[in-house]
Design a protein around this motif. Structure first.
Motif, PDB file in Angstrom:
ATOM      1  N   PHE B  53       0.836  -1.198   0.000  1.00  0.00           N
ATOM      2  CA  PHE B  53       0.000   0.000   0.000  1.00  0.00           C
ATOM      3  C   PHE B  53       0.871   1.248   0.000  1.00  0.00           C
ATOM      4  N   GLY B  56       2.276   2.190  -3.188  1.00  0.00           N
ATOM      5  CA  GLY B  56       1.370   2.774  -4.163  1.00  0.00           C
ATOM      6  C   GLY B  56       0.376   1.831  -4.795  1.00  0.00           C
ATOM      7  N   ILE B 107       2.636  -1.149  12.480  1.00  0.00           N
ATOM      8  CA  ILE B 107       2.248   0.166  13.030  1.00  0.00           C
ATOM      9  C   ILE B 107       3.188   1.244  12.508  1.00  0.00           C
ATOM     10  N   ILE B 110       2.254   1.910   8.896  1.00  0.00           N
ATOM     11  CA  ILE B 110       1.015   2.677   8.781  1.00  0.00           C
ATOM     12  C   ILE B 110       1.277   4.142   9.094  1.00  0.00           C
ATOM     13  N   ASP B 111       2.189   4.363  10.039  1.00  0.00           N
ATOM     14  CA  ASP B 111       2.512   5.728  10.445  1.00  0.00           C
ATOM     15  C   ASP B 111       3.064   6.530   9.267  1.00  0.00           C
ATOM     16  N   GLN B 112       3.659   5.841   8.319  1.00  0.00           N
ATOM     17  CA  GLN B 112       4.229   6.542   7.168  1.00  0.00           C
ATOM     18  C   GLN B 112       3.166   6.907   6.141  1.00  0.00           C
ATOM     19  N   ALA B 113       2.033   6.234   6.194  1.00  0.00           N
ATOM     20  CA  ALA B 113       0.972   6.545   5.231  1.00  0.00           C
ATOM     21  C   ALA B 113       0.313   7.847   5.652  1.00  0.00           C
ATOM     22  N   PRO B 114       0.239   8.823   4.744  1.00  0.00           N
ATOM     23  CA  PRO B 114      -0.328  10.124   5.109  1.00  0.00           C
ATOM     24  C   PRO B 114      -1.755   9.970   5.633  1.00  0.00           C
ATOM     25  N   HIS B 115      -2.520   9.145   5.008  1.00  0.00           N
ATOM     26  CA  HIS B 115      -3.862   8.822   5.475  1.00  0.00           C
ATOM     27  C   HIS B 115      -4.017   7.330   5.283  1.00  0.00           C
ATOM     28  N   GLY B 116      -5.228   6.876   5.276  1.00  0.00           N
ATOM     29  CA  GLY B 116      -5.454   5.505   4.811  1.00  0.00           C
ATOM     30  C   GLY B 116      -5.221   4.438   5.845  1.00  0.00           C
ATOM     31  N   ALA B 117      -4.815   4.845   7.062  1.00  0.00           N
ATOM     32  CA  ALA B 117      -4.549   3.834   8.073  1.00  0.00           C
ATOM     33  C   ALA B 117      -5.800   3.036   8.398  1.00  0.00           C
ATOM     34  N   GLU B 118      -6.941   3.663   8.239  1.00  0.00           N
ATOM     35  CA  GLU B 118      -8.180   2.990   8.642  1.00  0.00           C
ATOM     36  C   GLU B 118      -8.439   1.722   7.844  1.00  0.00           C
TER      37      GLU B 118
END
Lengths: 301, 279
Positions: B53, B56, B107, B110-118
């Motif tokens: 993810f 990209g 975790i 996920i922290d690196q993803a600007p959004h989308g963690a949900e």
């Protein structure tokens, strides 16, 4: 003879009541508004409870049964229910509420949406809410927009009740308008004040009342904040003299409490949906409760 | 009843398919004493998908699936390389460490993803009630292939789990076949966790296998009992969930637990009776 007419009229009336339009709303806010408009002609059921986060919902068999029997499905949209609603609509197998049908109402349709990502939306950048912030029912002015959309859809689906729906809409709008003026007057002194919030779910409320959101404790849902982020937040709160941390009453009180304590401020829990706390059963009652909490919070700090 | 069939048929069918492969794998897992290997592999696969993810790819794309599968294979390699014949370190230790590190790395990713963690949270909490018929057919096909593969090489897989010395004696490469075992396990887990969630998958894996191992000897008999128990408990769980309108996955897990307790009590009773007769 007259009796006969009266009896048949009564039978018609009670018939409409018993077999009223079956409305299913995904969130309690939408359900409360639909109930205010539909009155006795509709039977309103809610999927997510007010004390649940509609992002995540434990799947229960009854949800499918509700969707299956619904005449009208009202949902928040803007991807709030993206994790489960498409599957639920698919599993419910009800052609009346499929997207594009009159029985399918996206309540966000005419809402002035906040935080729509600017520039090209690149999905590889991640995209919780590419359509913008979905928590729009927390601005009561949006309640008026939602009510208009729901009333018009009820009228389309049940033309026989058009008069009643129009009357209820008028009452709902008048009451909310009056309350709006009252709430805005009460919140007048808060205008321009800065707050910190737990998540990005109070933007519409802040926008309505003119509160400035200076920062978030947890800016990525589900990811605990880094120590540096918290330190910077506390530093910023001290520098700008921000003493109030707002969070949803369904969220954990520990983190907001700790941050507020570090700056000698206050953490205030707000109900963010109808039914989030006992005694909040209607849309206007939600804002009464929020206003009371805000006044207490700002008053003491 | 009509509603029950309409809404619960696909979830129930999914339960049957999942019990089919997991009860079998569970008997191996019990014999090897690697109880939590499914959690560790699922966590590694989720980490793989998170990384895909970040790179990209859409979460439900083929690329993301392949990357998560590759991650699960790396996990399989780790588990096969850490099977120590002298057992200085129990394999469960390695599995636990892998689980914790993969979850923590997830975790951080996920922290690196600007959004989308949900969306990423959904990777481990698939909900059996939302399963669709195409999904059921897809996993049924996939698991049939894995099952066929295990059938063809059954002599090796069985020796590896139940008779290590024999496998060594016949000159089979322990590491290689261990890797193949964990890799095929990873193929199953990667898709089953997405359909049913970790809790349910763990129950499907362990509870029927425990029942079979407790009540019978030999793979065939154990498997027959495991399937019988698994199918019956699934039917009971799905019905209870519908009748009482409870979250389906959690209800089925609790039903599996209750069935195991009932069987265990029965086994204990029989055991005590036998002893009394001897005395």
């Amino acid at each position: 003879m007259n009796y006969l007419i009266l009896a048949s009229l009564l039978a018609l009336g009670s018939g409409a009541g018993a077999e009223g339009l079956r409305v299913v709303a995904t969130t309690p806010d939408l359900a409360a508004i639909a109930l205010a408009l539909g009155g006795e002609r509709v039977e309103v059921k809610t999927i997510a409870r007010g004390d649940q986060d509609p992002h995540y919902l434990e799947a229960k068999p009854s949800f499918m049964s509700l969707v299956n029997k619904a005449d009208l499905l009202i949902y928040n949209g803007l991807e709030l229910e993206v994790g489960w609603l498409p599957l639920l609509v698919q599993g419910g197998r009800n052609p009346r509420v499929l997207p594009g049908q009159p029985g399918n109402l996206d309540a966000s349709e005419n809402i002035p949406v906040l935080e729509i990502p600017t520039g090209e939306v690149d999905r590889s950048q991640g995209d919780i809410h590419p359509l913008g912030n979905p928590h729009y029912t927390l601005d009561p002015r949006n309640g008026l927009v939602i009510a208009g959309a729901i009333a018009s859809r009820l009228r389309d689906l049940d033309p026989a009740g058009a008069e009643g729906y129009a009357r209820n809409l008028g009452l709902f709008e008048r009451e909310l308008q009056q309350l709006l003026t009252n709430w805005e007057r009460r919140a007048g002194p808060l205008r321009g004040r800065q707050v910190v919030t737990y998540h990005q779910n109070l933007e519409y409320l802040a926008d309505w009342l003119g509160l400035g959101v200076a920062g978030y404790i947890e800016d990525k849902p589900g990811v605990p904040p880094s120590p540096r982020h918290l330190a910077e937040l506390v530093e910023q709160m001290q520098r700008d003299k921000i003493g109030l941390v707002l969070y949803a009453s369904v969220q954990d009180a520990a983190a907001p409490g700790r941050v507020a304590a570090q700056v000698g401020g206050k953490a205030v829990a707000l109900p963010i949906a109808v039914g989030a706390e006992p005694g909040i059963a209607t849309y206007p009652e939600l804002f009464e409760a929020i206003l009371a909490r805000l006044e207490a919070g700002f008053g003491g700090g | 009843m009509e509603d029950f069939l309409r809404f619960m048929a696909a979830p129930f069918a999914a339960c049957l398919v999942l019990v089919g492969i997991h009860a079998y794998l569970g008997i191996h897992v019990l014999a090897r004493g690697v109880i939590f290997v499914d959690l560790a592999l699922a966590q590694i696969a989720a980490l793989g998908r998170t990384l895909a993810f970040l790179a990209g790819y859409e979460l439900d794309s083929v690329e993301a699936y392949l990357i998560s599968l590759a991650a699960a294979f790396i996990g399989a390699a780790v588990f096969s390389l850490t099977r120590l014949r002298q057992r200085q370190i129990p394999q469960e230790a390695v599995i636990g460490i892998t689980y914790a590190v993969a979850a923590a790395a997830g975790i951080l990713a996920i922290d690196q993803a600007p959004h989308g963690a949900e969306h990423l949270r959904d990777l481990l909490v698939g909900s059996i009630l939302w399963v669709t018929w195409p999904q059921v057919l897809e996993i049924a096909g996939l698991y049939a292939l894995v099952g066929l593969f295990h059938w063809i090489f059954r002599a090796r897989f069985l020796a590896l789990s139940f008779a290590e010395e024999e496998a060594v004696g016949r000159g089979w490469s322990l590491r290689w076949w261990d890797f193949i075992f964990y890799a095929s396990f990873g193929v199953v887990i990667t898709s089953s966790v997405q359909v049913a969630g970790v809790l349910l998958v763990f129950s499907f894996l362990i509870v029927p296998a425990v029942c079979g191992t407790l009540l019978a000897q030999g793979l065939g008999r154990r498997l027959a009992i495991a399937w019988g128990v698994g199918f019956a408990a699934s039917a009971l769980g799905c019905s209870l969930s519908y009748a009482a309108d409870l979250p389906t996955g959690a209800t089925v897990v609790c039903t599996f637990g209750a069935v195991l307790v009932a069987l265990g009590l029965g086994w204990l009773g029989r055991h005590l009776l036998k002893r009394e007769r001897k005395v």
